[in-house]
Each structure stands twice: as C-alpha cells, then as structure tokens.
Design a protein around this motif. Structure first.
Motif, PDB file in Angstrom:
ATOM      1  N   ASP A 109      38.242  47.931  29.459  1.00 55.21           N
ATOM      2  CA  ASP A 109      39.347  48.488  29.752  1.00 55.21           C
ATOM      3  C   ASP A 109      39.840  48.190  31.335  1.00 55.21           C
ATOM      4  O   ASP A 109      38.822  47.821  32.073  1.00 55.21           O
ATOM      5  N   ALA A 110      40.742  48.840  31.652  1.00 51.63           N
ATOM      6  CA  ALA A 110      41.055  48.690  32.962  1.00 51.63           C
ATOM      7  C   ALA A 110      40.053  49.598  34.140  1.00 51.63           C
ATOM      8  O   ALA A 110      39.867  49.206  35.318  1.00 51.63           O
ATOM      9  N   ASP A 111      39.227  50.519  33.433  1.00 49.48           N
ATOM     10  CA  ASP A 111      38.172  51.131  34.411  1.00 49.48           C
ATOM     11  C   ASP A 111      36.996  50.136  34.570  1.00 49.48           C
ATOM     12  O   ASP A 111      36.257  50.240  35.526  1.00 49.48           O
ATOM     13  N   THR A 112      36.595  49.455  33.503  1.00 50.84           N
ATOM     14  CA  THR A 112      35.111  48.858  33.692  1.00 50.84           C
ATOM     15  C   THR A 112      35.297  47.527  34.064  1.00 50.84           C
ATOM     16  O   THR A 112      34.636  46.640  34.353  1.00 50.84           O
ATOM     17  N   THR A 113      36.830  46.883  34.446  1.00 50.05           N
ATOM     18  CA  THR A 113      36.971  45.753  35.070  1.00 50.05           C
ATOM     19  C   THR A 113      37.534  45.663  36.369  1.00 50.05           C
ATOM     20  O   THR A 113      38.301  44.448  36.881  1.00 50.05           O
ATOM     21  N   ARG A 114      37.344  46.808  37.060  1.00 55.70           N
ATOM     22  CA  ARG A 114      37.895  46.894  38.303  1.00 55.70           C
ATOM     23  C   ARG A 114      37.244  45.874  39.409  1.00 55.70           C
ATOM     24  O   ARG A 114      37.951  45.357  40.232  1.00 55.70           O
ATOM     25  N   ALA A 115      35.923  45.668  39.279  1.00 57.27           N
ATOM     26  CA  ALA A 115      35.360  44.828  40.140  1.00 57.27           C
ATOM     27  C   ALA A 115      35.547  43.482  40.132  1.00 57.27           C
ATOM     28  O   ALA A 115      35.832  43.221  38.761  1.00 57.27           O
ATOM     29  N   GLN A 116      35.657  42.763  41.069  1.00 61.37           N
ATOM     30  CA  GLN A 116      35.665  41.507  40.962  1.00 61.37           C
ATOM     31  C   GLN A 116      34.904  40.573  40.070  1.00 61.37           C
ATOM     32  O   GLN A 116      33.573  40.591  40.079  1.00 61.37           O
ATOM     33  N   GLY A 117      35.528  39.776  39.096  1.00 66.45           N
ATOM     34  CA  GLY A 117      34.716  39.231  38.122  1.00 66.45           C
ATOM     35  C   GLY A 117      33.842  39.935  37.074  1.00 66.45           C
ATOM     36  O   GLY A 117      33.278  39.387  36.168  1.00 66.45           O
ATOM     37  N   ALA A 118      34.308  41.298  36.894  1.00 64.25           N
ATOM     38  CA  ALA A 118      33.723  42.095  35.934  1.00 64.25           C
ATOM     39  C   ALA A 118      34.267  41.497  34.590  1.00 64.25           C
ATOM     40  O   ALA A 118      33.185  41.597  33.442  1.00 64.25           O
ATOM     41  N   LEU A 119      35.543  41.498  34.430  1.00 66.53           N
ATOM     42  CA  LEU A 119      35.999  40.971  33.125  1.00 66.53           C
ATOM     43  C   LEU A 119      35.438  39.701  32.532  1.00 66.53           C
ATOM     44  O   LEU A 119      35.112  39.650  31.576  1.00 66.53           O
ATOM     45  N   GLU A 120      35.356  38.770  33.634  1.00 67.17           N
ATOM     46  CA  GLU A 120      34.915  37.440  32.923  1.00 67.17           C
ATOM     47  C   GLU A 120      33.263  37.525  32.611  1.00 67.17           C
ATOM     48  O   GLU A 120      33.121  36.791  31.566  1.00 67.17           O
ATOM     49  N   GLN A 121      32.423  38.393  33.403  1.00 67.38           N
ATOM     50  CA  GLN A 121      30.977  38.684  32.996  1.00 67.38           C
ATOM     51  C   GLN A 121      31.024  39.396  31.519  1.00 67.38           C
ATOM     52  O   GLN A 121      30.268  38.873  30.670  1.00 67.38           O
ATOM     53  N   GLN A 122      31.746  40.318  31.240  1.00 68.98           N
ATOM     54  CA  GLN A 122      31.986  41.159  30.116  1.00 68.98           C
ATOM     55  C   GLN A 122      32.359  39.947  28.814  1.00 68.98           C
ATOM     56  O   GLN A 122      31.967  40.319  27.835  1.00 68.98           O
ATOM     57  N   LEU A 174      48.273  30.332  39.230  1.00 71.85           N
ATOM     58  CA  LEU A 174      49.247  31.179  40.133  1.00 71.85           C
ATOM     59  C   LEU A 174      49.539  32.583  39.529  1.00 71.85           C
ATOM     60  O   LEU A 174      50.249  32.667  38.545  1.00 71.85           O
ATOM     61  N   HIS A 175      48.881  33.316  40.119  1.00 72.11           N
ATOM     62  CA  HIS A 175      49.024  34.996  39.539  1.00 72.11           C
ATOM     63  C   HIS A 175      48.473  36.135  40.768  1.00 72.11           C
ATOM     64  O   HIS A 175      48.129  35.638  41.544  1.00 72.11           O
ATOM     65  N   SER A 176      48.837  37.047  40.584  1.00 75.54           N
ATOM     66  CA  SER A 176      48.636  38.294  41.580  1.00 75.54           C
ATOM     67  C   SER A 176      47.252  38.455  41.873  1.00 75.54           C
ATOM     68  O   SER A 176      46.937  39.208  42.804  1.00 75.54           O
ATOM     69  N   GLY A 177      46.321  38.144  41.000  1.00 79.71           N
ATOM     70  CA  GLY A 177      44.860  38.655  41.020  1.00 79.71           C
ATOM     71  C   GLY A 177      44.262  37.768  42.173  1.00 79.71           C
ATOM     72  O   GLY A 177      43.050  37.720  42.407  1.00 79.71           O
ATOM     73  N   MET A 178      44.996  36.519  42.529  1.00 81.24           N
ATOM     74  CA  MET A 178      44.451  35.610  43.451  1.00 81.24           C
ATOM     75  C   MET A 178      44.486  36.077  44.861  1.00 81.24           C
ATOM     76  O   MET A 178      45.362  36.900  45.131  1.00 81.24           O
ATOM     77  N   THR A 179      43.656  35.710  45.829  1.00 78.97           N
ATOM     78  CA  THR A 179      43.824  36.259  47.258  1.00 78.97           C
ATOM     79  C   THR A 179      45.127  35.400  47.821  1.00 78.97           C
ATOM     80  O   THR A 179      45.550  34.477  47.201  1.00 78.97           O
ATOM     81  N   PRO A 180      45.604  35.892  48.852  1.00 84.50           N
ATOM     82  CA  PRO A 180      46.984  35.315  49.661  1.00 84.50           C
ATOM     83  C   PRO A 180      46.496  33.910  49.781  1.00 84.50           C
ATOM     84  O   PRO A 180      47.583  33.047  49.628  1.00 84.50           O
ATOM     85  N   ALA A 181      45.360  33.494  50.358  1.00 86.16           N
ATOM     86  CA  ALA A 181      45.238  32.190  50.661  1.00 86.16           C
ATOM     87  C   ALA A 181      44.914  31.015  49.478  1.00 86.16           C
ATOM     88  O   ALA A 181      45.472  30.125  49.286  1.00 86.16           O
ATOM     89  N   GLN A 182      44.352  31.635  48.279  1.00 90.09           N
ATOM     90  CA  GLN A 182      44.709  30.884  47.206  1.00 90.09           C
ATOM     91  C   GLN A 182      45.870  30.610  46.536  1.00 90.09           C
ATOM     92  O   GLN A 182      46.150  29.646  46.155  1.00 90.09           O
ATOM     93  N   ARG A 183      46.595  31.715  46.673  1.00 88.56           N
ATOM     94  CA  ARG A 183      47.987  31.584  46.162  1.00 88.56           C
ATOM     95  C   ARG A 183      48.794  30.613  46.986  1.00 88.56           C
ATOM     96  O   ARG A 183      49.606  29.752  46.330  1.00 88.56           O
ATOM     97  N   LEU A 184      48.731  30.774  48.151  1.00 87.58           N
ATOM     98  CA  LEU A 184      49.447  29.649  49.078  1.00 87.58           C
ATOM     99  C   LEU A 184      49.014  28.045  48.892  1.00 87.58           C
ATOM    100  O   LEU A 184      49.903  27.452  48.802  1.00 87.58           O
ATOM    101  N   LYS A 185      47.718  28.265  48.419  1.00 91.10           N
ATOM    102  CA  LYS A 185      47.232  26.876  48.526  1.00 91.10           C
ATOM    103  C   LYS A 185      47.779  26.403  47.271  1.00 91.10           C
ATOM    104  O   LYS A 185      47.974  24.963  46.776  1.00 91.10           O
ATOM    105  N   SER A 186      47.684  27.080  45.757  1.00 88.58           N
ATOM    106  CA  SER A 186      48.158  26.731  44.586  1.00 88.58           C
ATOM    107  C   SER A 186      49.719  26.351  44.673  1.00 88.58           C
ATOM    108  O   SER A 186      50.293  25.277  44.209  1.00 88.58           O
TER     109      SER A 186
END
Length: 712
Positions: A479-492, A228-240
């Motif tokens: 940093d915040a610039d290189t991780t803007r895209a969805q899934g970028a942080l996890e990949q790095q 449960l966090h703000s990075g989830m879509t509204p549907a994901q947050r509601l489901k959780s």
C-alpha cells in the motif's frame, strides 16, 4: 554629414507565461524582440521581478492590435537549439485551457518539464551539446507470440480503421499484445512516427516499459522507448521530454501528464485501463487525460485505442452502435475480446453473507479455509481492502473521544507499525496517546480496519499453517505506506512474481494491471462502503475495482491446469444480493452497464448531461458559500449566454469540508447540452473574478472550476 542607419522598431510577440492564480492576467502577454520568432519558440521573459519561461504564441502581424512598444519589456533570452513546439501541441494546449476553464499560460507551462522552466538559454545549450550515450547492444527481439483469433480480428480492425477504438477485453485476454502490435504496425509504416501509451498509475509503468523495450529496442534502438511520469527526477523527465520532442524517442510511456508530451510525429495513442479515475487531474488544471487523448488523436489524425475490461460508462455509451436518430452513437468503434489467453477461465465468484457470521468477524471460516488450502498447495492468494493504516480511528470507550484531526473535518488514522496517528488529508501526524485526552481513560480502542490490521490478523490466523516442504506462511502488504521508499514497490512485486509470497494484502494498488501468474484466490473483505455512497459513480467504481481484482486470479492457464487449481474470487458482504455483486458473480459487465445507464438516463446524470463544479476555499464556510451564492446570483442577473440551458444548484460543503484549516464548499452546474455549458462557463469566468474582488468575500482564499468532475 553622415546619416545614422535607421533602427527598425522591435517586433511585438504574444507570449504564454504562467501568471499567478486569480491575478486576472490569464491571457497572453506582450513582449518585444529584435527579430521575428516562430510560434512555439521557448523564451525567457521578465514577469514582475522574476524571469520566467514562456512560449511564443503569436506575432504582431497575427494580433488584432499592436500595442505601444515603448511600454513593453523585451524578451530576456531565447532557448536556441530547441525546435519550436509545433502547431498540434499548441492547439491541444489551447483546447485544454478553453474547455477546462484555465489560463492558457498555466496549461502550457505546466505541460513542460519543471527543469526546463528553470534552465537559462546557456544551460540548455550545454545540455543539448552533450552527445547521447551510444545505444547499448540490444538483445535479440523476443519471438512474436501467436495471436488468438480474437486478438487477430482486433489487430486487423485497428490497422484498417480510423477509430477511436474502445477495446473491451476481459482481464487476461491479451490487450497488451494488441497494443504492441498496433504500435509496431504504425512505427514500421512510417520511419518518423511516434506513439504515446498511457497507464493510470506510476507503479504500472516499469512492467510495461520492460515489455515495450524488449519488443522495440532491438528494432529501433535502446533510446526509442522512454517513460514520462511524476515519479521521475526532474533531470529524468527533462531527458525523456527532449527525446520525445526531438523525435529520438519513438514511444513514450506515461501517466496522465504524458498526454501533453511534445510528439511532433504522433501517429497512435493508447490509453490502457481507460476507465481509471487517475486519468483525471485533481490539482490545478483539472483535465481528463483520456478525453484529451481522444481529442488530440482526432485533431492530429492519429489512431486512438482505449482499452479496459470495465470501460467507463461514458466511453461505453459513446461506443454504442451507430443508429439513425441517435446523433451521439457510434463515436467510438467497439472491439470485443471476451476470452482469456490459453482458454483460462475467469474466477468463480463466491459470496459470503456476513450477517450469518459471528459479530466482529474479519475473515469468515470458509474464506480462511480456502486461503489455508491455497497456502498448503503452494498457490498464492490476494486480499483486497481499499483502506491503508491499522484502523480508521481510535475511540475512547468511556467518553466517546475520537482521534479527530485538529486541522480537518476527518479522523487521524491509526498506524500501529510506528504508533502514530496520521491524517491522510493534510498529513498531520502525532504519537498515539497513552490515555484518552478527553477523560484520561486508558481504554482506547481502534475502530474499523485497514490493511495493516489485516496483515497482522492473517499472520495470527495462519500461524500454524505449513507451506509445502515446511516453513511458515509468508505474508506481504503493498500500500502507500509500504512503498514510500525508492524502489520498494518494484522489490515487493518482484517477490510476488518469484513466488516468495503466499498471501498478498493490499489496497487498489495491487488490483490493477499486474500480471501475477500464481494467484488463484482473490478476496474482497469489506467492499460495502461504496454501495450506499452519495456519489452516483460509486457503484461503477466498486464494480470496476472488483472486476479488476478478480482478473488477477488464474491468469496463467497452464499453471492452473497443471496444478488443478480452483480459481476463485471471494466477496464478504452484508448485502451479498446487491446488484453490483450479482453482476460480478456472472462477470457480466454489459448487464451492469445497461442497468447503470438506465438509472442515469432516468436521473439525467452523465453521460446524459454535462456537469461542472465551482469550488471555493475560504477561512469560514460562510464566506465560501457566500461567494458561490453571489456568483450564482450575478450570473443569473447578467443573463449570460447559455444560462437558459443551465441549472445552478445551491452551494453546499464538501464531504470533507475542512482540510488544513481551510473550509471548502462547492456548487454544481449542470446542462443537457455540452456547448451551452461551455458558453456559460466562458462568459461566467470574468463574473467570478469580479465577484471575488468584492470586499464582502475578503476571507476567500481561492476558487476553481472543475469541468466534467469525477467526484461530487
């Protein structure tokens, strides 16, 4: 002649709704309904020309006075099929609203998932009718690792005690395994029990979710762990949220917003990295999720476990041993795990006096040699600079022009990758000019450094270095610039964990909680900015950041022993003998905390006093400060309750006083007594509303009260 049946009068309900800010409607609103609805029921109600979500808080029988039903509007619809929000949740929301000086409806509705606020009753009914997908076949539960003596002692104490507990464990001491065991014991003891586990940053939830899912999905099912966090879509947050509210989810992992999750059978709360300022909300209701977790645990009889290698000074002070004549002592039970798993050693701290280096040096020769050695040995290094972008500002050598933001009293940061200037306060972006806008000179240079520049300079300095088996050095930046895209942080992060990165450059995003196994060197290249800040908490934050960063090195004792690696933390500073770096050198948090608490006691600063800020935004600085000064004078003239124990300081501009063409000012309110401050703030609230209505403050945009502020 037949008599028509009597029509019973409709019942009056008190409903919490999210009213417009500063509308004066900050209490419960009254509506009618044909039948009684239990407190906590979610309803749709009319508000002005809109229809909004509300929470039934009371009934006419519990209200002091029943209003005239003919003047009231009826409830538009009931969200049936959803159990009412329980009394414990409503008490939490009520406390948060009172303590943080916000409207009850604002806190209550902000705590609910956004999609739930927009669903009509029939839409929710359809969603609830959908059958949950069958649990996927779970893998076998991983074998439990053997606990160290320190871990076992802490586990036993948590199981036997009531708490709250402060787990003071060095980085790499195995705090996460203690969390897992504590949660497991609670869930196994009660088949309906639920657990809440909080982390400060969204980027820490995936790896924690993976560990909790691997541990508990085989036993409790694949749906037992939700995030449960703000990075989830509204549907994901509601489901959780629905899974937690209905009891399907046994464990909720989340950031600060998760403290308000509806958990009817909550039995244990874990707050990891409890010192982190990210637990303090900085918009809307400015609550501290850590403090609310402690309150919620005590109110609902649930265990609370706070964990950190560098506890906040407030929590450390609250966990001092109980002593007669010291009423605030012993509020938390302090637990200690000073040793790393596998007998791994904490990194040796090496300080470089940058006064002895050539002017303009970014990487000193000894540090560069140490990084080069790590690359050649196949080990990983991490370079920390808590400033993104290429340079904080562009500067004209001829006329002194700087890349100031046109809308803020701050500079636009130079980003070389896309040749842009961007304000990190209001988001304004523009292209880099070919010549100085002031004098036309082409001699425009960057001043200062950001992570983008460090990445570029490291690539140049290490261009001739070869990795084992050949190949160029692989440098990555997070940093915040290189991780803007969805899934970028996890990949790095996956690339770092897989050993595909030799040198990792980044901001504080890489310093917290990550379990990097091959990093043997961590370097902080420009940490001096926080040493002489006007914020009294700056040394505490810097020490915590550097200690957390140092903890990323040498976490795998077997790898370090096998490779014969030297585990080091390098600090480049113009003030290498500063007390912060002296404590860091010996990894002595306790000495640092004692020194900082002594200073704060002498200055009567938190935790030895209690503070609130009243902030005002206006079209001009004069209007903002004028409103605060008038509100202060009105409070003193009215002799409000608690005012004799409260000090109201003169209003001043914020450090960044203009953002998006809005001028900002603030006034500090301080008291040695928390209760007196709360009494005063509660009585002052209507005075602030009245002062705002004065035509003299027509240019005022908004005001707010920030209780227990972290930034002053």
């Amino acid at each position: 002649m037949s008599v028509p049946p009597a029509v019973s009068d409709p019942l009056v309900l008190s409903v919490a709704v999210q009213t417009p800010a500063h509308s004066g409607l900050d209490g419960l609103l009254s509506y009618t309904h044909a039948s009684p609805l239990p407190p906590g029921t979610l309803v749709r109600v009319p508000l002005g020309r809109r229809e909004v979500l509300g929470v039934v808080w009371d009934t006419a029988e519990a209200a002091d006075t029943a209003p005239d039903t003919t003047a009231l509007r009826p409830v538009a619809g009931v969200l049936e099929g959803l159990a009412p929000l329980d009394e414990g949740w409503r008490r939490l929301v009520g406390f948060a609203a009172r303590y943080y000086q916000r409207a009850l409806g604002e806190v209550a509705l902000a705590a609910l998932p956004p999609q739930l606020r927009d669903l009509r009753p029939e839409q929710l009914a359809r969603r609830l009718r959908r059958k949950a997908a069958a649990d996927a076949q779970a893998d076998a539960a991983p074998p439990l690792v053997a606990l160290t003596a320190e871990q076992e002692a802490v586990r036993a104490r948590v199981a036997a005690g009531a708490g709250p507990f402060l787990l003071f464990g060095t980085t790499g001491s195995g705090k996460t395994e203690v969390y897992l065991r504590a949660v497991q014991a609670v869930l196994e003891a009660d088949p309906s029990a639920q657990a809440l586990v909080m982390v400060p940053e969204i980027n820490l939830t995936p790896q924690l979710e993976a560990r909790f899912t691997a541990r508990f999905a085989p036993q409790f099912g694949a749906q037992a762990v939700v995030s449960l966090h703000s990075g989830m879509t509204p549907a994901q947050r509601l489901k959780s949220w629905l899974a937690a509210h209905q009891g399907t989810a046994r464990i909720v992992l989340g950031t600060r917003m998760a403290v308000f999750a509806s958990l009817p059978a909550l039995r244990i709360l874990v707050v990891d990295e409890e010192h982190d300022p990210s637990y303090k909300q900085q918009e809307g209701a400015r609550y501290s999720a850590r403090d609310l977790a402690v309150w919620r645990g005590r109110d609902q009889g649930a265990k609370v476990l706070l964990g950190s290698a560098t506890p906040s000074l407030e929590s450390w002070h609250a966990s001092r041993p109980a002593a007669e004549g010291d009423p605030g002592s012993g509020r938390y039970e302090r637990l200690h795990m000073p040793s790393r798993i596998g007998a791994g050693a904490l990194p040796r701290v090496r300080r470089v006096d940058m006064n002895q280096q050539p002017r303009g040096t970014v990487f000193s020769a000894p540090l560069l040699a140490a990084i080069t050695e790590r690359v050649q040995r196949g080990e990983q290094s991490m370079v920390l600079l808590n400033r993104r972008g290429y340079a904080p500002v562009l500067y004209c050598v001829d006329c002194g022009w700087k890349s100031d933001c046109p809308h803020c009293s701050a500079h636009q940061v130079f980003h070389k990758t896309d040749r842009s200037l961007r304000c990190h306060h209001c988001g304004t972006a523009s292209r880099v000019p070919r010549a100085c806008p002031g004098c036309g000179s082409p001699d425009i240079v960057p001043l200062g450094r950001g992570t983008e520049q460090l990445e570029e300079q490291l690539a140049q300095l290490l261009a001739g270095v070869q990795r084992p088996g050949g190949g160029p050095v692989r440098i990555a930046r997070i940093d915040a610039d290189t991780t803007r895209a969805q899934g970028a942080l996890e990949q790095q992060l996956a690339q770092v964990h897989a050993g595909e990165v030799d040198v990792l450059v980044g901001t504080q995003m890489i310093a917290k909680g990550h379990d990097f196994r091959r990093i043997t060197l961590v370097a902080a290249v420009q940490p001096d900015g926080a040493l002489f800040s006007s914020d009294f908490r700056a040394p505490e934050r810097l020490f915590a950041l550097l200690m957390q960063a140092a903890g990323r090195a040498g976490r795998d004792a077997d790898y370090v022993a096998r490779e014969g690696a030297a585990v080091e933390m390098w600090v480049q500073s113009l003030h290498p003998k500063h007390a912060v770096f002296e404590a860091l050198r010996t990894h002595d948090y306790e000495a640092f905390a004692a020194q900082q608490l002594a200073e704060r006691a002498d200055a009567a600063l938190p935790p030895f006093s209690y503070q609130a800020l009243v902030r005002a935004d206006a079209r001009t600085q004069a209007v903002a400060q004028g409103f605060l000064a008038a509100a202060s004078a009105a409070a003193q003239a009215a002799t409000l309750p608690g005012v004799e124990h409260v000090t109201l300081y003169p209003p001043v501009p914020l450090t960044v006083q203009r953002v998006a063409n809005v001028e900002r000012a603030q006034m500090l309110v301080e008291s040695p007594h928390r209760a007196a401050l709360q009494r005063f703030l509660a009585a002052w609230h209507p005075v602030l509303h009245t002062t705002r209505a004065d035509p003299a403050h027509r240019g005022l945009i908004r005001w707010l009260v920030d209780v227990d502020p972290l930034v002053i």
